[in-house]
Design a protein around this motif. Structure first.
Motif, PDB file in Angstrom:
ATOM      1  N   VAL A  15     -12.957 -14.360  14.891  1.00  9.96           N
ATOM      2  CA  VAL A  15     -11.562 -14.696  15.177  1.00  9.96           C
ATOM      3  C   VAL A  15     -10.858 -15.206  13.925  1.00  9.96           C
ATOM      4  CG1 VAL A  15     -10.047 -16.198  16.522  1.00  9.96           C
ATOM      5  CG2 VAL A  15     -12.032 -15.155  17.602  1.00  9.96           C
ATOM      6  N   ALA A  16     -11.534 -16.054  13.154  1.00 11.30           N
ATOM      7  CA  ALA A  16     -10.944 -16.559  11.905  1.00 11.30           C
ATOM      8  C   ALA A  16     -10.678 -15.421  10.928  1.00 11.30           C
ATOM      9  CB  ALA A  16     -11.873 -17.594  11.273  1.00 11.30           C
ATOM     10  N   GLY A  17     -11.632 -14.505  10.807  1.00 14.54           N
ATOM     11  CA  GLY A  17     -11.435 -13.359   9.926  1.00 14.54           C
ATOM     12  C   GLY A  17     -10.323 -12.450  10.416  1.00 14.54           C
ATOM     13  N   GLY A  18     -10.234 -12.263  11.737  1.00 18.05           N
ATOM     14  CA  GLY A  18      -9.158 -11.453  12.285  1.00 18.05           C
ATOM     15  C   GLY A  18      -7.786 -12.054  12.011  1.00 18.05           C
ATOM     16  N   PHE A  19      -7.693 -13.383  12.094  1.00 15.51           N
ATOM     17  CA  PHE A  19      -6.424 -14.052  11.796  1.00 15.51           C
ATOM     18  C   PHE A  19      -6.042 -13.856  10.332  1.00 15.51           C
ATOM     19  CE2 PHE A  19      -4.455 -17.949  10.073  1.00 15.51           C
ATOM     20  CZ  PHE A  19      -3.228 -17.870  10.704  1.00 15.51           C
ATOM     21  N   LEU A  20      -6.990 -14.057   9.422  1.00 11.36           N
ATOM     22  CA  LEU A  20      -6.707 -13.862   7.998  1.00 11.36           C
ATOM     23  C   LEU A  20      -6.333 -12.410   7.704  1.00 11.36           C
ATOM     24  CD1 LEU A  20      -9.619 -15.963   6.435  1.00 11.36           C
ATOM     25  CD2 LEU A  20      -7.211 -16.591   6.579  1.00 11.36           C
ATOM     26  N   ALA A  21      -7.018 -11.479   8.370  1.00 17.13           N
ATOM     27  CA  ALA A  21      -6.723 -10.057   8.174  1.00 17.13           C
ATOM     28  C   ALA A  21      -5.317  -9.725   8.653  1.00 17.13           C
ATOM     29  CB  ALA A  21      -7.757  -9.210   8.904  1.00 17.13           C
ATOM     30  N   PHE A  22      -4.929 -10.267   9.797  1.00 14.75           N
ATOM     31  CA  PHE A  22      -3.594  -9.997  10.341  1.00 14.75           C
ATOM     32  C   PHE A  22      -2.513 -10.518   9.396  1.00 14.75           C
ATOM     33  CE2 PHE A  22       0.113 -11.003  12.938  1.00 14.75           C
ATOM     34  CZ  PHE A  22       0.269  -9.840  13.680  1.00 14.75           C
ATOM     35  N   VAL A  23      -2.681 -11.736   8.898  1.00 13.40           N
ATOM     36  CA  VAL A  23      -1.703 -12.314   7.981  1.00 13.40           C
ATOM     37  C   VAL A  23      -1.639 -11.499   6.681  1.00 13.40           C
ATOM     38  CG1 VAL A  23      -1.141 -14.347   6.589  1.00 13.40           C
ATOM     39  CG2 VAL A  23      -1.919 -14.624   8.947  1.00 13.40           C
ATOM     40  N   ALA A  24      -2.815 -11.075   6.177  1.00 19.23           N
ATOM     41  CA  ALA A  24      -2.847 -10.283   4.942  1.00 19.23           C
ATOM     42  C   ALA A  24      -2.148  -8.943   5.135  1.00 19.23           C
ATOM     43  CB  ALA A  24      -4.291 -10.068   4.499  1.00 19.23           C
ATOM     44  N   SER A  25      -2.295  -8.350   6.308  1.00 19.55           N
ATOM     45  CA  SER A  25      -1.630  -7.079   6.581  1.00 19.55           C
ATOM     46  C   SER A  25      -0.121  -7.249   6.673  1.00 19.55           C
ATOM     47  CB  SER A  25      -2.170  -6.480   7.893  1.00 19.55           C
ATOM     48  OG  SER A  25      -1.501  -5.276   8.208  1.00 19.55           O
ATOM     49  N   MET A  26       0.317  -8.297   7.342  1.00 17.74           N
ATOM     50  CA  MET A  26       1.759  -8.547   7.457  1.00 17.74           C
ATOM     51  C   MET A  26       2.395  -8.775   6.088  1.00 17.74           C
ATOM     52  SD  MET A  26       3.006  -8.505  10.583  1.00 17.74           S
ATOM     53  CE  MET A  26       4.480  -9.495  10.377  1.00 17.74           C
ATOM     54  N   ASP A  27       1.639  -9.344   5.165  1.00 19.60           N
ATOM     55  CA  ASP A  27       2.170  -9.726   3.856  1.00 19.60           C
ATOM     56  C   ASP A  27       1.910  -8.681   2.777  1.00 19.60           C
ATOM     57  OD1 ASP A  27       3.501 -11.676   2.218  1.00 19.60           O
ATOM     58  OD2 ASP A  27       1.580 -12.122   1.306  1.00 19.60           O
ATOM     59  N   ASN A  28       1.273  -7.573   3.158  1.00 18.76           N
ATOM     60  CA  ASN A  28       0.860  -6.594   2.150  1.00 18.76           C
ATOM     61  C   ASN A  28       2.051  -5.780   1.650  1.00 18.76           C
ATOM     62  OD1 ASN A  28      -0.207  -3.773   1.283  1.00 18.76           O
ATOM     63  ND2 ASN A  28      -1.989  -5.101   1.221  1.00 18.76           N
ATOM     64  N   VAL A  29       2.262  -5.784   0.350  1.00 19.04           N
ATOM     65  CA  VAL A  29       3.352  -5.029  -0.254  1.00 19.04           C
ATOM     66  C   VAL A  29       2.872  -3.738  -0.919  1.00 19.04           C
ATOM     67  CG1 VAL A  29       5.141  -5.056  -2.041  1.00 19.04           C
ATOM     68  CG2 VAL A  29       4.831  -7.034  -0.561  1.00 19.04           C
ATOM     69  N   PRO A  30       1.814  -3.765  -1.764  1.00 14.42           N
ATOM     70  CA  PRO A  30       1.453  -2.548  -2.509  1.00 14.42           C
ATOM     71  C   PRO A  30       1.144  -1.343  -1.628  1.00 14.42           C
ATOM     72  CG  PRO A  30       0.323  -4.458  -3.410  1.00 14.42           C
ATOM     73  CD  PRO A  30       0.949  -4.899  -2.137  1.00 14.42           C
ATOM     74  N   VAL A  31       0.294  -1.511  -0.619  1.00 14.98           N
ATOM     75  CA  VAL A  31      -0.062  -0.379   0.235  1.00 14.98           C
ATOM     76  C   VAL A  31       1.153   0.096   1.018  1.00 14.98           C
ATOM     77  CG1 VAL A  31      -1.512   0.357   2.166  1.00 14.98           C
ATOM     78  CG2 VAL A  31      -2.455  -1.133   0.406  1.00 14.98           C
ATOM     79  N   SER A  32       1.933  -0.855   1.545  1.00 11.62           N
ATOM     80  CA  SER A  32       3.129  -0.483   2.298  1.00 11.62           C
ATOM     81  C   SER A  32       4.146   0.228   1.405  1.00 11.62           C
ATOM     82  CB  SER A  32       3.767  -1.728   2.916  1.00 11.62           C
ATOM     83  OG  SER A  32       2.864  -2.378   3.785  1.00 11.62           O
ATOM     84  N   LEU A  33       4.224  -0.177   0.156  1.00 14.46           N
ATOM     85  CA  LEU A  33       5.183   0.416  -0.773  1.00 14.46           C
ATOM     86  C   LEU A  33       4.894   1.887  -1.012  1.00 14.46           C
ATOM     87  CD1 LEU A  33       7.535   0.010  -2.793  1.00 14.46           C
ATOM     88  CD2 LEU A  33       5.820  -0.608  -4.497  1.00 14.46           C
ATOM     89  N   PHE A  34       3.621   2.241  -1.153  1.00 13.34           N
ATOM     90  CA  PHE A  34       3.255   3.611  -1.486  1.00 13.34           C
ATOM     91  C   PHE A  34       3.097   4.507  -0.256  1.00 13.34           C
ATOM     92  CE2 PHE A  34       1.879   1.532  -5.450  1.00 13.34           C
ATOM     93  CZ  PHE A  34       2.425   2.400  -6.378  1.00 13.34           C
ATOM     94  N   LEU A  35       2.729   3.955   0.882  1.00 11.17           N
ATOM     95  CA  LEU A  35       2.397   4.783   2.041  1.00 11.17           C
ATOM     96  C   LEU A  35       3.451   4.774   3.138  1.00 11.17           C
ATOM     97  CD1 LEU A  35      -1.433   4.016   2.452  1.00 11.17           C
ATOM     98  CD2 LEU A  35      -0.316   5.873   1.201  1.00 11.17           C
ATOM     99  N   SER A  36       4.530   4.030   2.977  1.00  9.85           N
ATOM    100  CA  SER A  36       5.571   4.013   3.997  1.00  9.85           C
ATOM    101  C   SER A  36       6.664   5.018   3.655  1.00  9.85           C
ATOM    102  CB  SER A  36       6.173   2.611   4.129  1.00  9.85           C
ATOM    103  OG  SER A  36       6.799   2.220   2.916  1.00  9.85           O
ATOM    104  N   ASN A  37       7.447   5.375   4.661  1.00 11.00           N
ATOM    105  CA  ASN A  37       8.602   6.242   4.458  1.00 11.00           C
ATOM    106  C   ASN A  37       9.801   5.631   5.172  1.00 11.00           C
ATOM    107  OD1 ASN A  37       8.214   6.839   7.196  1.00 11.00           O
ATOM    108  ND2 ASN A  37       7.042   8.691   6.741  1.00 11.00           N
ATOM    109  N   ALA A  38      10.882   6.406   5.301  1.00 12.54           N
ATOM    110  CA  ALA A  38      12.101   5.866   5.896  1.00 12.54           C
ATOM    111  C   ALA A  38      11.893   5.460   7.347  1.00 12.54           C
ATOM    112  CB  ALA A  38      13.220   6.891   5.801  1.00 12.54           C
ATOM    113  N   ARG A  39      11.013   6.151   8.065  1.00 15.45           N
ATOM    114  CA  ARG A  39      10.788   5.854   9.483  1.00 15.45           C
ATOM    115  C   ARG A  39       9.764   4.733   9.684  1.00 15.45           C
ATOM    116  NH1 ARG A  39      10.469  11.791  12.484  1.00 15.45           N
ATOM    117  NH2 ARG A  39      12.599  12.470  11.971  1.00 15.45           N
ATOM    118  N   THR A  40       8.978   4.471   8.683  1.00 18.05           N
ATOM    119  CA  THR A  40       7.928   3.452   8.818  1.00 18.05           C
ATOM    120  C   THR A  40       8.169   2.300   7.836  1.00 18.05           C
ATOM    121  OG1 THR A  40       6.501   4.652   7.256  1.00 18.05           O
ATOM    122  CG2 THR A  40       6.233   5.132   9.604  1.00 18.05           C
ATOM    123  N   ASN A  41       9.420   1.910   7.701  1.00 14.77           N
ATOM    124  CA  ASN A  41       9.765   0.815   6.793  1.00 14.77           C
ATOM    125  C   ASN A  41       9.109  -0.468   7.276  1.00 14.77           C
ATOM    126  OD1 ASN A  41      10.921  -0.489   4.656  1.00 14.77           O
ATOM    127  ND2 ASN A  41      12.938  -0.662   5.582  1.00 14.77           N
TER     128      ASN A  41
END
Length: 273
Positions: A199-225
């Motif tokens: 559960v602790a690892g899942g919480f840290l993973a969720f927060v890291a995903s919400m805050d992730n910029v590099p992966v979102s920057l390269f793999l997102s498009n106009a519909r998945t902003n």
């Protein structure tokens, strides 16, 4: 000699206390500035604020004025939730497999599993984009989930492995001697013991995903902003004060969740393992 020792100890305490206070100021200072700025009455991001107002929080929660922000938040929550669920399943299985092995191959696999924490985020984001492009895929929500999964899985893996390191194998031997099967022993003995780590690892993973910029920057498009990318764009174009309001909401939400998780799972202790 006793006097010199007392002076030396006092000097040491003053120096270490000053360094600790400086460290706390560096860490907490920007957060306080953002929180104060989010209540500004100004039309642009300025500090100190000329006056205090809730205008920007009202605008942030307005579905008409901030519809694009709500859409980006929904995408971020969806990607974080799916990626975290997959990370919990895969990382827990990997931790269970590697905890029982002491060979060099297991240690090499463990290092490989943890490598996304060492690899620069921008490098991985670009590599993921090139990989999917070579395969002929265009950026989509599924590719975002896959990219986030690779980045956040080590958080679950580390905390689960730390929980397993404190697990007593004699419990499984005792259950087997009493006729319990492996699945039953896992469900009734192993899983309840390692659940706080998962559960602790899942919480840290969720927060890291919400805050992730590099992966979102390269793999997102106009519909998945994604929300971090939307905030970045608002900062670059208009210095919109709603960015500070978003940050304020995120800071308070994460702080409350961390307190709850620390009470339920001992998050602080598991992060230090």
């Amino acid at each position: 000699m006793a006097h010199r020792s007392t002076v030396s100890d006092r000097s040491y305490s003053i120096v270490m206390g000053s360094l600790a206070a400086l460290g706390i100021l560096i860490l907490v200072g920007p957060v306080i500035i953002v929180l104060l700025t989010s209540f500004t009455s100004s039309r642009v991001l300025t500090f100190p604020p000329p006056g205090f107002s809730l205008e920007w929080y009202v605008a942030l929660f307005d579905p008409v004025k901030s519809g694009h922000i709500h859409s980006a938040l929904a995408n971020s929550l969806y990607v974080a939730a799916i990626a975290t669920a997959l990370a919990v399943l895969l990382a827990t299985a990997a931790a269970l497999a590697m905890a029982r092995s002491r060979g060099a191959s297991a240690r090499a696999l463990e290092a490989s599993f943890m490598s996304p924490l060492i690899l620069p985020g921008l490098s991985f984001g670009l590599a993921a984009l090139m990989f999917f492009s070579i395969l002929g895929f265009r950026p989509s929500i599924n590719h975002l989930i896959a990219g986030h999964l690779v980045v956040i899985a080590p958080f679950v893996f580390r905390t689960t492995l730390a929980s397993l390191s404190q697990f007593n194998p004699a419990l499984l031997e005792s259950s087997a001697s009493l006729g319990a099967g492996r699945l039953y022993a896992f469900r009734r003995i192993t899983l309840p013991i390692i659940t706080p780590g998962i559960v602790a690892g899942g919480f840290l993973a969720f927060v890291a995903s919400m805050d992730n910029v590099p992966v979102s920057l390269f793999l997102s498009n106009a519909r998945t902003n994604m929300l971090p990318i939307r905030m970045w764009g608002m900062m670059e174009t208009t210095l919109d004060v709603r960015v500070a309001a978003i940050s304020g909401v995120i800071i308070v939400a994460v702080l409350v969740l961390m307190i709850v998780m620390d009470r339920l799972t001992g998050l602080t202790r598991r992060m230090s393992m």
